[in-house]
Design an enzyme around this catalytic site. Structure first.
Site, PDB file in Angstrom:
ATOM      1  N   HIS A 277      -3.913  -5.094   0.638  1.00 56.63           N
ATOM      2  CA  HIS A 277      -3.410  -5.540   1.951  1.00 56.63           C
ATOM      3  C   HIS A 277      -3.492  -7.069   2.076  1.00 56.63           C
ATOM      4  O   HIS A 277      -4.560  -7.600   2.372  1.00 56.63           O
ATOM      5  CB  HIS A 277      -4.227  -4.890   3.069  1.00 56.63           C
ATOM      6  CG  HIS A 277      -3.963  -3.431   3.201  1.00 56.63           C
ATOM      7  ND1 HIS A 277      -2.980  -2.923   4.014  1.00 56.63           N
ATOM      8  CD2 HIS A 277      -4.520  -2.363   2.585  1.00 56.63           C
ATOM      9  CE1 HIS A 277      -2.948  -1.601   3.909  1.00 56.63           C
ATOM     10  NE2 HIS A 277      -3.884  -1.243   3.040  1.00 56.63           N
TER      11      HIS A 277
ATOM     12  N   GLY B 130      -3.964 -15.443  37.393  1.00 56.08           N
ATOM     13  CA  GLY B 130      -4.977 -16.402  36.958  1.00 56.08           C
ATOM     14  C   GLY B 130      -5.196 -16.318  35.458  1.00 56.08           C
ATOM     15  O   GLY B 130      -5.858 -17.158  34.866  1.00 56.08           O
ATOM     16  N   GLY B 131      -4.635 -15.286  34.823  1.00 54.10           N
ATOM     17  CA  GLY B 131      -4.791 -15.115  33.379  1.00 54.10           C
ATOM     18  C   GLY B 131      -3.741 -15.888  32.596  1.00 54.10           C
ATOM     19  O   GLY B 131      -2.831 -16.482  33.169  1.00 54.10           O
ATOM     20  N   VAL B 132      -3.898 -15.837  31.275  1.00 60.14           N
ATOM     21  CA  VAL B 132      -3.048 -16.653  30.401  1.00 60.14           C
ATOM     22  C   VAL B 132      -1.584 -16.175  30.437  1.00 60.14           C
ATOM     23  O   VAL B 132      -0.664 -16.986  30.585  1.00 60.14           O
ATOM     24  CB  VAL B 132      -3.574 -16.588  28.942  1.00 60.14           C
ATOM     25  CG1 VAL B 132      -2.662 -17.351  28.012  1.00 60.14           C
ATOM     26  CG2 VAL B 132      -4.982 -17.164  28.874  1.00 60.14           C
ATOM     27  N   ASP B 133      -1.365 -14.857  30.322  1.00 60.55           N
ATOM     28  CA  ASP B 133       0.010 -14.369  30.174  1.00 60.55           C
ATOM     29  C   ASP B 133       0.865 -14.676  31.401  1.00 60.55           C
ATOM     30  O   ASP B 133       1.971 -15.204  31.275  1.00 60.55           O
ATOM     31  CB  ASP B 133       0.020 -12.854  29.914  1.00 60.55           C
ATOM     32  CG  ASP B 133      -0.749 -12.485  28.653  1.00 60.55           C
ATOM     33  OD1 ASP B 133      -0.997 -13.397  27.840  1.00 60.55           O
ATOM     34  OD2 ASP B 133      -1.107 -11.311  28.493  1.00 60.55           O
ATOM     35  N   SER B 134       0.364 -14.326  32.589  1.00 65.33           N
ATOM     36  CA  SER B 134       1.205 -14.547  33.771  1.00 65.33           C
ATOM     37  C   SER B 134       1.407 -16.039  34.008  1.00 65.33           C
ATOM     38  O   SER B 134       2.468 -16.466  34.461  1.00 65.33           O
ATOM     39  CB  SER B 134       0.617 -13.855  35.011  1.00 65.33           C
ATOM     40  OG  SER B 134      -0.609 -14.427  35.388  1.00 65.33           O
TER      41      SER B 134
ATOM     42  N   CYS C 204       0.811  -1.224   0.000  1.00 62.20           N
ATOM     43  CA  CYS C 204       0.000   0.000   0.000  1.00 62.20           C
ATOM     44  C   CYS C 204       0.846   1.277   0.000  1.00 62.20           C
ATOM     45  O   CYS C 204       1.412   1.623  -1.014  1.00 62.20           O
ATOM     46  CB  CYS C 204      -1.005  -0.035   1.154  1.00 62.20           C
ATOM     47  SG  CYS C 204      -2.304   1.191   0.973  1.00 62.20           S
TER      48      CYS C 204
ATOM     49  N   GLU D 269      -2.424  -8.796   4.441  1.00 60.95           N
ATOM     50  CA  GLU D 269      -2.437  -9.193   5.854  1.00 60.95           C
ATOM     51  C   GLU D 269      -3.842  -9.312   6.429  1.00 60.95           C
ATOM     52  O   GLU D 269      -4.033  -9.908   7.480  1.00 60.95           O
ATOM     53  CB  GLU D 269      -1.603  -8.206   6.685  1.00 60.95           C
ATOM     54  CG  GLU D 269      -2.143  -6.765   6.782  1.00 60.95           C
ATOM     55  CD  GLU D 269      -1.702  -5.863   5.620  1.00 60.95           C
ATOM     56  OE1 GLU D 269      -1.342  -6.407   4.562  1.00 60.95           O
ATOM     57  OE2 GLU D 269      -1.747  -4.640   5.776  1.00 60.95           O
TER      58      GLU D 269
END
Ligand code: XMP
Length: 511
Positions: free
Chosen positions: A168, A223-227, A80, A170
């Site tokens: 685009h 308790g979340g995914v990342d930590s 683009c 993507e």
């Protein structure tokens, strides 16, 4: 091991992160850098992608990077704005377009044997989003594809491995976009597909061992995914030297503290659960303003976490679950390039007096990659598939001031809603769901008596990143059953409503 890597030069397009995700989906490592902060070691990248941009190449403030180290020396794909930039400054012409060039278009190829278009269907759908158009190709430009409205939709530069496309690849609406990126990166540029969750785990574990050595590390689990994924990676690298702290702020879901704590222990993590519910509730007493509530919760978290960290001796590092979108430097479309780095807002920050060094094992990953790495590490799919949950928890779902009784009511309501979504097979179809306790009482009748009780709102949204969201069309039968269950089982609630607002203009949380 040194990976092949791709450099994505960002000109401020809203789609730049999507380019990176598509490239990563091909198991190719890539990095996004702002156009005006080119990395020093450009020679280490196997290929370069130029992003789109909200700017016009004809504007005075248009990004104007020096590509002398790249052009003709590295395989380059210009998307683009990138395609217009190459045309405008290399002997071609870019002008405002007369016809509308947004949305769907279909490719027609000039020749049938361009390797760039291998396995791309004739008439393949691509997505356009531009108001300028390329009138004349740059010097040595060879036209390779057009669409109905855009003659110069794709070109290459004779004698170079430089390709330029007006559309685009993507975005998901460009149906063969991923194949096109593969054609360019793998078949033309020869980039190796050597970036896999497994290789990431092996290399990160080794890098963490080198970096941290025998030092102790403290990490706040949410308790979340990342930590959780960060903790399991660190546990694999340094074992018992990792000290995890999981704080109950009293604003978690029903039984969440106990359940998640048990789950963590079952995963072999060295985790201390700290029930600080009372301390948080005291800090919140009488506060009604949402931002003040957030501050009170954040400050209480820092105090509790700090007290606990001080009980550990000789800790040198603080681990955080920061992910790639939090650290990408963004190019601002209005005020020129900005170099603000967002801070991770779940783990409240670091008090000055705790001079810990920071370790962030997920800094290079997008959210979907964190999940894939988590799966490679053997983390339970139920845990990896959990909906996002805000750091201040139910604190920003109880409108107005917070009391223990209101928390109890909302926990009950939320549990009925979430358990119901799971039982009806709807949980995984929803990006985030929860209940809000509204600061209104309304009249009802129960038996022969009039009641004057609380109203709750249920909210379920679909989204990809929380930036935009739409409400989910949950089956009426499900809503009917859930509403019945809530009113019959939760004392203090006599009315249930369902939120049918999209974001924007409404946010996901009510506070
Ligand atoms: P909104 O309400 O802004 O939410 O549409 C977008 C996403 O962000 C979450 N959220 C928060 N997360 N601390 C957090 O850790 C907060 O203060 C906070 N506020 C909103 C929200 O749950 C949704 O996923």
């Amino acid at each position: 091991m040194q990976h092949n890597k791709v450099l994505i030069l960002d000109f401020g397009s809203q789609y730049t992160q999507l380019i990176a995700r598509r490239v990563r989906e091909l198991n190719i490592y890539c990095e996004i850098h702002p156009y005006n902060k080119m990395p020093q070691n450009v020679s280490e990248y196997q290929a370069v992608v130029l992003s789109g941009s909200p700017f016009s190449v004809r504007g005075d403030d248009a990004p104007h990077p020096d590509l002398s180290q790249i052009r003709g020396k590295k395989p380059m794909l210009a998307v683009c704005y990138g395609a217009q930039y190459l045309a405008h400054f290399s002997g071609g012409e870019v002008a405002p377009s007369n016809t509308r060039e947004y949305g769907r278009a279909n490719l027609s190829f000039i020749k049938n044997d361009e390797p760039f278009f291998d396995n791309i269907h004739k008439g393949s759908q691509v997505w356009m989003s531009h108001s300028d158009t390329i009138k004349h190709l740059p010097t040595q430009g060879v036209l390779i594809a057009s669409t109905h409205d855009v003659e110069n939709a794709a070109y290459r530069i004779e004698g170079e491995e430089t390709y330029a496309i007006q559309f685009h690849p993507e975005v998901y609406h460009s149906t063969d976009g991923k194949q096109l990126l593969e054609n360019f990166l793998v078949h033309i540029a020869g980039v190796k597909q050597d970036w896999t969750p497994q290789s990431f785990v092996e290399e990160t574990v080794e890098a963490l061992q080198d970096k941290v050595g025998n030092d102790k590390v403290v990490l706040g689990l949410s308790g979340g995914v990342d930590s959780t994924v960060a903790a399991v990676l660190l546990n694999k690298a340094i074992g018992k030297n990792l000290y995890c702290i999981f704080v109950n702020n009293g604003l978690l879901r029903k039984n969440e503290f106990e359940n998640v704590l048990n789950q963590y222990k079952g995963m072999g993590l060295n985790v201390k659960g700290v029930d600080a519910s009372k301390r948080f509730l005291e800090a919140l007493a009488g506060i009604e303003d949402p931002e003040k509530k957030r501050k009170a919760i954040g400050n209480a978290f820092i105090e509790v976490f700090d007290d606990e960290a001080h009980k550990l001796t000789e800790v040198k590092w603080l681990a955080q679950g920061t992910i790639y979108p939090d650290v990408i430097e963004s190019v601002s479309a209005t005020g020129g390039p900005s170099a603000t780095i967002k801070s991770h807002h779940n783990v409240g920050g670091l008090p000055d007096f705790m001079k810990l060094k920071i370790v962030e094992p997920l800094r290079a990953l997008f959210k979907d990659e964190v999940r894939r790495v988590g799966a490679t590490l053997g983390i339970d799919s139920e845990l990896l598939g959990r909906h996002p949950f805000p750091g201040p928890g139910l604190g920003i779902r109880i409108l107005g001031d917070i009391t223990a009784e209101k928390v109890r009511i909302l926990q009950e309501v939320d549990a009925i809603f979430i358990d119901g979504l799971k039982a009806w097979g709807l949980y995984d179809k929803v990006w985030q769901a929860g209940a809000m306790l509204l600061p209104v009482n309304s009249v009802g009748v129960m038996g022969d008596e009039r009641t004057y009780e609380k109203c709750v709102a249920l909210r379920a949204v679909e989204s990809t990143d929380g930036m935009t969201a739409d409400w989910v069309n949950l089956p009426y039968e499900f809503l009917q059953k859930t509403s019945n269950d809530i009113i019959n089982k939760v004392k203090g609630v006599n009315r249930v409503v369902y939120d049918i607002s999209s974001k924007p203009p409404a946010t996901i949380e009510w506070e």
